[in-house]
Design a protein around this motif. Structure first.
Motif, PDB file in Angstrom:
ATOM      1  N   GLY A   1      33.887  39.219  46.993  1.00 19.64           N
ATOM      2  CA  GLY A   1      34.497  39.510  48.114  1.00 19.64           C
ATOM      3  C   GLY A   1      34.626  38.693  49.309  1.00 19.64           C
ATOM      4  N   PHE A   2      33.578  37.720  49.421  1.00 25.63           N
ATOM      5  CA  PHE A   2      33.670  37.159  50.507  1.00 25.63           C
ATOM      6  C   PHE A   2      33.924  35.532  50.397  1.00 25.63           C
ATOM      7  N   GLN A   3      33.881  35.078  49.132  1.00 20.63           N
ATOM      8  CA  GLN A   3      33.915  33.714  48.771  1.00 20.63           C
ATOM      9  C   GLN A   3      35.199  32.967  49.251  1.00 20.63           C
ATOM     10  N   LEU A   4      36.386  33.559  49.032  1.00 22.61           N
ATOM     11  CA  LEU A   4      37.547  32.710  49.400  1.00 22.61           C
ATOM     12  C   LEU A   4      37.476  32.663  51.179  1.00 22.61           C
ATOM     13  N   HIS A   5      37.027  33.755  51.648  1.00 27.68           N
ATOM     14  CA  HIS A   5      37.032  33.610  53.272  1.00 27.68           C
ATOM     15  C   HIS A   5      35.977  32.623  53.665  1.00 27.68           C
TER      16      HIS A   5
END
Length: 132
Positions: free
Chosen positions: A8-12
């Motif tokens: 959920g946070f990897q790309l951010h």
């Protein structure tokens, strides 16, 4: 059912890392504004983020501490910037005003990313706690 925080946070987080590296490139340009022969560099955020997303889709991961983590290697995205002004005679292509504006814009985008992530974390906390 497990919640996948990493996915959920990897790309951010990759986006924030790219913005951080972009700030370093711009700061380096400003620091070398008076260095004869220095060529201004730039990091294309969209290209670097697309590159990070492609590597994320490929599922690459570090299997040994001695391996390079290619997901954070963005040197391919750093390139020389096309100067706006003609050469002043010393070969330096840094326009300090342009660099300052780019640095300010990058800082604002970094802050927006932090606010977005904070909102996402608050929403997840609300879901986990049952909306209290």
């Amino acid at each position: 059912m497990a919640i996948g925080f990493d996915k959920g946070f990897q790309l951010h987080t990759q986006g924030m890392l790219i913005r951080s590296q972009r700030a370093e490139v711009i700061a380096s340009n400003i620091a070398n504004a008076d260095t004869p022969g220095y060529k201004a560099k730039g990091l294309d955020f969209n290209q670097a983020l697309a590159q990070a997303a492609n590597k994320q889709k490929m599922g690459m991961s570090r299997t040994n501490d001695k391996h390079f983590d290619i997901r954070t290697e963005l040197n391919n995205s750093v390139d020389y910037r096309v100067p706006n002004n003609p050469d002043t005679g010393d070969g330096n292509t840094v326009d300090v005003q342009v660099e300052r504006n780019l640095y300010l814009k990058n800082s604002m985008e970094y802050q927006a990313s932090i606010q977005f992530l904070n909102g996402k974390i608050k929403a997840m906390k609300k879901v986990i706690s049952g909306g209290q």
